[in-house]
Design a protein around this motif. Structure first.
Motif, PDB file in Angstrom:
ATOM      1  N   ASP A 114     -40.066  54.550-109.302  1.00 13.12           N
ATOM      2  CA  ASP A 114     -40.429  55.596-110.263  1.00 13.12           C
ATOM      3  C   ASP A 114     -39.274  56.550-110.540  1.00 13.12           C
ATOM      4  N   ASP A 115     -38.361  56.710-109.576  1.00 15.55           N
ATOM      5  CA  ASP A 115     -37.251  57.643-109.734  1.00 15.55           C
ATOM      6  C   ASP A 115     -36.084  57.048-110.513  1.00 15.55           C
ATOM      7  N   LEU A 116     -36.038  55.728-110.614  1.00 15.33           N
ATOM      8  CA  LEU A 116     -34.903  55.087-111.270  1.00 15.33           C
ATOM      9  C   LEU A 116     -34.844  55.371-112.763  1.00 15.33           C
ATOM     10  N   VAL A 117     -35.989  55.592-113.379  1.00 16.84           N
ATOM     11  CA  VAL A 117     -36.001  55.810-114.829  1.00 16.84           C
ATOM     12  C   VAL A 117     -35.161  57.040-115.190  1.00 16.84           C
ATOM     13  N   ALA A 118     -35.445  58.161-114.552  1.00 16.72           N
ATOM     14  CA  ALA A 118     -34.674  59.382-114.818  1.00 16.72           C
ATOM     15  C   ALA A 118     -33.237  59.230-114.351  1.00 16.72           C
ATOM     16  N   ALA A 119     -33.017  58.523-113.245  1.00 19.89           N
ATOM     17  CA  ALA A 119     -31.659  58.377-112.717  1.00 19.89           C
ATOM     18  C   ALA A 119     -30.781  57.586-113.680  1.00 19.89           C
ATOM     19  N   ARG A 120     -31.317  56.554-114.312  1.00 17.10           N
ATOM     20  CA  ARG A 120     -30.513  55.781-115.263  1.00 17.10           C
ATOM     21  C   ARG A 120     -30.062  56.653-116.427  1.00 17.10           C
ATOM     22  N   GLU A 121     -30.880  57.599-116.791  1.00 16.04           N
ATOM     23  CA  GLU A 121     -30.562  58.475-117.920  1.00 16.04           C
ATOM     24  C   GLU A 121     -29.588  59.576-117.541  1.00 16.04           C
ATOM     25  N   ARG A 122     -29.701  60.114-116.321  1.00 18.90           N
ATOM     26  CA  ARG A 122     -28.978  61.337-115.989  1.00 18.90           C
ATOM     27  C   ARG A 122     -27.846  61.159-114.984  1.00 18.90           C
ATOM     28  N   LEU A 123     -27.900  60.115-114.154  1.00 21.49           N
ATOM     29  CA  LEU A 123     -26.930  60.001-113.068  1.00 21.49           C
ATOM     30  C   LEU A 123     -25.925  58.877-113.238  1.00 21.49           C
ATOM     31  N   ALA A 124     -26.146  57.955-114.171  1.00 25.15           N
ATOM     32  CA  ALA A 124     -25.335  56.747-114.226  1.00 25.15           C
ATOM     33  C   ALA A 124     -23.884  57.060-114.552  1.00 25.15           C
ATOM     34  N   VAL A 125     -22.963  56.673-113.646  1.00 22.55           N
ATOM     35  CA  VAL A 125     -21.533  56.850-113.860  1.00 22.55           C
ATOM     36  C   VAL A 125     -20.817  55.555-113.504  1.00 22.55           C
ATOM     37  N   GLN A 126     -19.575  55.449-113.942  1.00 27.57           N
ATOM     38  CA  GLN A 126     -18.706  54.303-113.670  1.00 27.57           C
ATOM     39  C   GLN A 126     -19.369  52.998-114.101  1.00 27.57           C
ATOM     40  N   ASP A 127     -19.751  52.126-113.145  1.00 29.02           N
ATOM     41  CA  ASP A 127     -20.301  50.826-113.559  1.00 29.02           C
ATOM     42  C   ASP A 127     -21.755  50.924-114.008  1.00 29.02           C
ATOM     43  N   ARG A 128     -22.378  52.105-113.840  1.00 26.03           N
ATOM     44  CA  ARG A 128     -23.735  52.388-114.309  1.00 26.03           C
ATOM     45  C   ARG A 128     -24.761  51.411-113.711  1.00 26.03           C
ATOM     46  N   SER A 129     -24.470  50.890-112.537  1.00 28.54           N
ATOM     47  CA  SER A 129     -25.343  49.887-111.940  1.00 28.54           C
ATOM     48  C   SER A 129     -26.481  50.544-111.179  1.00 28.54           C
ATOM     49  N   ASP A 130     -27.590  49.788-111.037  1.00 27.75           N
ATOM     50  CA  ASP A 130     -28.690  50.269-110.217  1.00 27.75           C
ATOM     51  C   ASP A 130     -28.283  50.377-108.751  1.00 27.75           C
ATOM     52  N   ALA A 131     -27.324  49.541-108.320  1.00 25.55           N
ATOM     53  CA  ALA A 131     -26.856  49.630-106.936  1.00 25.55           C
ATOM     54  C   ALA A 131     -26.267  51.006-106.665  1.00 25.55           C
ATOM     55  N   ARG A 132     -25.480  51.522-107.600  1.00 28.30           N
ATOM     56  CA  ARG A 132     -24.916  52.852-107.426  1.00 28.30           C
ATOM     57  C   ARG A 132     -26.010  53.921-107.494  1.00 28.30           C
ATOM     58  N   LEU A 133     -26.992  53.702-108.340  1.00 29.88           N
ATOM     59  CA  LEU A 133     -28.071  54.680-108.464  1.00 29.88           C
ATOM     60  C   LEU A 133     -28.952  54.707-107.220  1.00 29.88           C
ATOM     61  N   THR A 134     -29.196  53.552-106.623  1.00 31.27           N
ATOM     62  CA  THR A 134     -29.982  53.573-105.394  1.00 31.27           C
ATOM     63  C   THR A 134     -29.249  54.324-104.301  1.00 31.27           C
ATOM     64  N   LYS A 135     -27.932  54.258-104.321  1.00 29.45           N
ATOM     65  CA  LYS A 135     -27.146  55.061-103.383  1.00 29.45           C
ATOM     66  C   LYS A 135     -27.379  56.543-103.638  1.00 29.45           C
ATOM     67  N   SER A 136     -27.590  56.930-104.892  1.00 25.05           N
ATOM     68  CA  SER A 136     -27.888  58.318-105.222  1.00 25.05           C
ATOM     69  C   SER A 136     -29.260  58.746-104.734  1.00 25.05           C
ATOM     70  N   LEU A 137     -30.210  57.844-104.780  1.00 21.43           N
ATOM     71  CA  LEU A 137     -31.605  58.218-104.583  1.00 21.43           C
ATOM     72  C   LEU A 137     -32.100  58.053-103.153  1.00 21.43           C
ATOM     73  N   ILE A 138     -31.508  57.123-102.400  1.00 19.73           N
ATOM     74  CA  ILE A 138     -32.012  56.825-101.067  1.00 19.73           C
ATOM     75  C   ILE A 138     -31.134  57.506-100.027  1.00 19.73           C
ATOM     76  N   ARG A 139     -31.747  58.283 -99.160  1.00 18.76           N
ATOM     77  CA  ARG A 139     -30.999  58.996 -98.123  1.00 18.76           C
ATOM     78  C   ARG A 139     -30.841  58.081 -96.909  1.00 18.76           C
ATOM     79  N   ARG A 140     -29.822  57.260 -96.993  1.00 25.23           N
ATOM     80  CA  ARG A 140     -29.512  56.296 -95.944  1.00 25.23           C
ATOM     81  C   ARG A 140     -28.016  56.008 -96.001  1.00 25.23           C
ATOM     82  N   TYR A 141     -27.521  55.260 -95.031  1.00 32.63           N
ATOM     83  CA  TYR A 141     -26.130  54.827 -94.957  1.00 32.63           C
ATOM     84  C   TYR A 141     -25.704  54.270 -96.314  1.00 32.63           C
TER      85      TYR A 141
END
Length: 841
Positions: free
Chosen positions: A151-178
């Protein structure tokens, strides 16, 4: 540290919840239908599946990694039983030291809490009357990573996507883990896909909740007053509601010098409802805590005892070091600087960036950490950086740093990315995570710097993030939230807003710290402080480690076409440029790995030599990275199996107090000596110009005086380069002797390593075992050897390895085993020479 009477939950099972996933409340209804296998806790689901024969090794290659992606995208259930603590307490706590990452916890069929942050330990409370004396049923439903943030990826794709704009990079933004293994390329795994760990990666403990208990102890060194040290101690208490009259609570605070037995203490009688005890101790003739190379890391023992009704209810013990630390940004004359002072003494930092030792479950076993700290000590390091892409380490890690005099630079966990600071729930979670982190580390004397993350400002200012997003999402987390928490909870330790950060841009050498990557020119810019340095020359783990962790026998990849099979297996492109060494033997995977390691070592030598010999403003070098976080991770001086590589020894030599560097300046040869110790040094410098066959063409010895903390031009030999008749067959060797002992040396080659014409004389290597059972090798060469390599079929540390030898310089090398050495085989070879010296123990 705290005697809580808790017990560890054992006997775990784990099972996959098949799709379609049941609703959260219906998970318990399907437990009887699941296919359970034994689980290791701490651990990761991948390892459990591998042990049960349900999964191919995800490290084995690109196809295996790709076929393991389903694991982290699946929901899993852990199950174990536990007995209620034998206590009269009205409540019980379940402590999860690590959950990766999203989970719901049930006890005896009732939901008791959730987790959503792998950087935090989670404590869930259960009323004691909800437990059975024996056989309580503990169920942990761990949700697949992507499903938890869908559910959080929708807003993240619009507001956080940088460089390769991949979901892999966005999950790094959203998930508090290593975070580092969120990349598909340039990740720790380097197999073209990212394989995330999932599961219970920390122990689970059950403990009773006393009505009154110690929750935190914080010791603060306030400074020196004549012959006394002032130490403030703050004790925070937790109280249960309705616990009755609390006026019979007494807190005893005792500080003891373990060397003399002297104790200073006080007792605090608490009024009903008091939740804190504070006191100030005056310690006569204090012994200060110093980092390695500047004095002893003296530690006092602090014991806090909680009494209630005249009975001891709880004890907390920790070690305390008396030290001040400051970050100086301008010298007395106003010139910009960036250096640490401990107890008023300027410290030259020789540090390393630590990467978690396990790619999937993050943390290692106790014996792995023992090896880590032996290697950190051996590498000459006096600081370890836990960078923003890493993970929170436990108290034992910081205790070891305290005991060894290893300073700590602690980032908060923000790493090269944007973050959803527009989401109030994310901000609340980040605030709690950072507060807990600072409280976790603040009483350790090793803590030298708190930092608001890694490479965010650099991304914003230099990686064109401004062209991708409408605001710098994450700046407030680093600058405002982390900075405010650090100032409130730990004002005695300097805070840096981000690394790198300073000057007109994040990577400016004019101010602040830099990440000096990429080319020789950067090291010549004389940066103030280098928090990461690496020459981007790739190498991979040793063949033994690739066999252990990938199941790969490197000797099966040889002959025509082996490189195509390697690329098909791993997705790694072949590296065919070796600009530093020109040593590019590529007839097999084994020789290719060896060539890569030589290239990395020569590149690191050139870069670190430049920083040590010609960067007089540079007050700290933190090498990237100490270790490889995966078998094929391209950076690191220690491989994934904790085997020291060639670069480990390069770093060790160049992180000593005294470093000699010989270099060519047009037609002249110059020798400079760096002395970063706190003491002036006097000695002799000998320079010899030799043919590789052993003939000495020129020799001179001069006395030298080396001021503390400075770089000294010790010797110039005008026109020597013009006298070199054969660049491939002649070298210059410089060695510094102090009190009759060679303390530092350097060999100047006039061509790339691959072009050197090695001498044909003997190495003259002799072998013995000393009284301590160590292996001792004696070298007395008759000709120049460009690179001597000492190897064994067991892990070991050598007093030196991967070094050149010159005639007239007898060398003794001592090998310290990292594992049992009886029956081991030790081999000695020299690059470019036939023959092997072999010793069987």
């Amino acid at each position: 540290m705290t005697d809580s009477g808790g017990v560890t939950v054992e006997g775990w099972l784990v099972a996959r919840i098949p799709k379609p996933r049941p609703a959260e409340g219906d998970v318990l209804s399907v437990l009887g239908d699941l296919d359970w296998i034994p689980a290791s806790v701490p651990g990761a689901v991948h390892y459990d599946l591998l042990a049960a024969g349900r999964l191919a090794n995800p490290f084995a290659g690109t196809a295996a990694a790709q076929s393991a992606l389903w694991v982290a995208d699946s929901d899993w259930v852990y199950r174990a039983g536990f007995d209620a603590p034998d206590s009269a307490a009205e409540a019980v706590e379940l402590e999860f030291a690590g959950v990766d990452t999203f989970s719901t916890v049930y006890v005896n069929g009732e939901r008791v809490g959730t987790t959503a942050n792998a950087y935090r330990p989670h404590v869930l409370r259960i009323q004691a009357d909800r437990l059975r004396d024996r056989g309580n049923d503990l169920v942990v439903h761990v949700r697949g990573h992507h499903g938890a943030i869908a559910d959080d990826l929708v807003a993240a794709r619009e507001r956080l996507a940088v460089q390769d704009r991949s979901d892999a990079r966005l999950t790094k933004s959203l998930i508090r883990r290593y975070q580092r293994n969120s990349y598909s390329n340039s990740s720790l795994l380097n197999l073209g896909v990212h394989v995330w760990g999932i599961g219970l990666n920390g122990p689970v403990r059950v403990r009773p909740v006393p009505e009154v208990r110690i929750e935190d102890v914080h010791a603060i060194f306030l400074g020196l007053d004549e012959q006394y040290a002032d130490v403030a101690v703050e004790v925070e208490l937790g109280r249960e509601r309705g616990c009755g009259d609390g006026s019979d609570v007494v807190v005893h605070i005792d500080l003891t010098d373990p060397e003399t037995g002297a104790t200073w203490g006080t007792s605090c009688d608490l009024a009903d409802g008091d939740r804190a005890a504070r006191t100030r101790l005056r310690v006569p003739d204090p012994q200060l805590w110093w980092p390695r190379g500047y004095g002893r890391p003296h530690l006092y023992d602090l014991e806090v005892t909680l009494e209630r009704g005249g009975a001891v209810r709880q004890r907390v013990r920790q070690q305390v070091g008396l030290r001040t630390v400051e970050l100086v940004r301008a010298d007395a004359d106003g010139r910009a600087t960036f250096h640490l002072r401990v107890n008023g003494e300027r410290i030259h930092v020789r540090g390393t960036n630590y990467v978690p030792v396990d790619y999937l479950k993050v943390h290692g076993a106790a014996e792995q950490y023992d090896t880590v700290f032996r290697l950190i000590e051996h590498g000459g390091h006096n600081l370890v950086r836990i960078w923003g892409g890493g993970a929170r380490e436990n108290s034992d890690f910081f205790d070891r740093c305290d005991e060894l005099g290893i300073l700590v630079w602690q980032d908060v966990f923000l790493h090269s990315n944007t973050y959803p600071e527009y989401d109030p729930a994310f901000v609340v979670e980040f605030e709690a995570e950072t507060t807990e982190l600072v409280r976790h580390v603040r009483s350790h004397p090793s803590l030298a710097v708190l930092c608001g993350g890694n490479e965010q400002w650099e991304g914003w200012e230099e990686w064109n993030w401004q062209g991708d997003v409408d605001a710098f999402y994450g700046a407030a987390l680093s600058r405002d939230i982390a900075g405010t928490i650090a100032e409130k909870l730990c004002p005695q330790v300097p805070f840096v807003v981000n690394s790198p950060h300073g000057g007109p841009r994040a990577q400016s050498p004019l101010e602040g710290d830099t990440h000096t990557w990429g080319n020789f020119v950067n090291a010549g810019n004389d940066p103030q402080f280098v928090t990461e340095t690496c020459w981007t020359q790739e190498s991979y783990s040793r063949p033994e480690t690739l066999r252990e962790h990938m199941g790969l026998d490197v000797d099966t990849l040889t002959g025509r076409g082996w490189h195509r099979r390697w690329t098909e297996l791993t997705g790694r492109p072949m590296l065919t440029k070796f600009p530093y060494s020109a040593h590019n033997e590529m007839d097999s995977l084994r020789s290719y790995l060896h060539s890569l390691e030589i290239e990395q070592a020569v590149a690191d030598h050139k870069a670190l030599s430049m920083l040590r010999s010609r960067s007089s403003d540079c007050s700290g070098i933190v090498y990237w990275s100490f270790n490889k976080g995966g078998p094929l991770f391209q950076f690191g001086a220690v491989d994934y199996g904790l085997r020291p590589m060639m670069s480990h020894y390069v770093v060790r030599r160049l992180f000593q107090d005294l470093v000699v560097t010989a270099y060519r300046d047009i037609d002249d040869v110059r020798v400079v000596v760096s002395n970063v110790s706190p003491r002036d040094v006097e000695g002799e410098l000998r320079l010899r110009h030799l043919r590789t066959g052993g003939e000495v063409l020129h020799e001179q010895t001069v006395p030298v005086r080396l001021p503390a903390g400075g770089i000294t031009r010790a010797l110039d030999v005008a026109g020597l380069y013009r006298r070199v008749g054969n660049r491939a067959g002649e070298v210059v060797h410089a060695e510094l002797t102090v009190d009759g002992v060679v303390r530092a040396e350097d060999t100047l080659f006039f061509c790339q390593l691959a072009d050197v014409e090695p001498g044909t004389g003997y190495l003259r290597c002799e072998f013995e075992r000393d009284e301590a059972g160590r292996v001792v090798l004696h070298f007395d060469p008759t000709s120049v050897a460009t690179l001597v390599e000492i190897e064994a079929d067991r892990r070991f540390l050598a007093s030196d390895d991967y070094f050149p030898l010159v005639p007239g310089r007898r060398r003794t090398i001592v090998l310290e085993p990292l594992e049992p050495f009886d029956g081991a085989t030790v081999t000695v070879t020299a690059l470019g020479r036939p023959g092997i010296e072999e010793f069987r123990l």
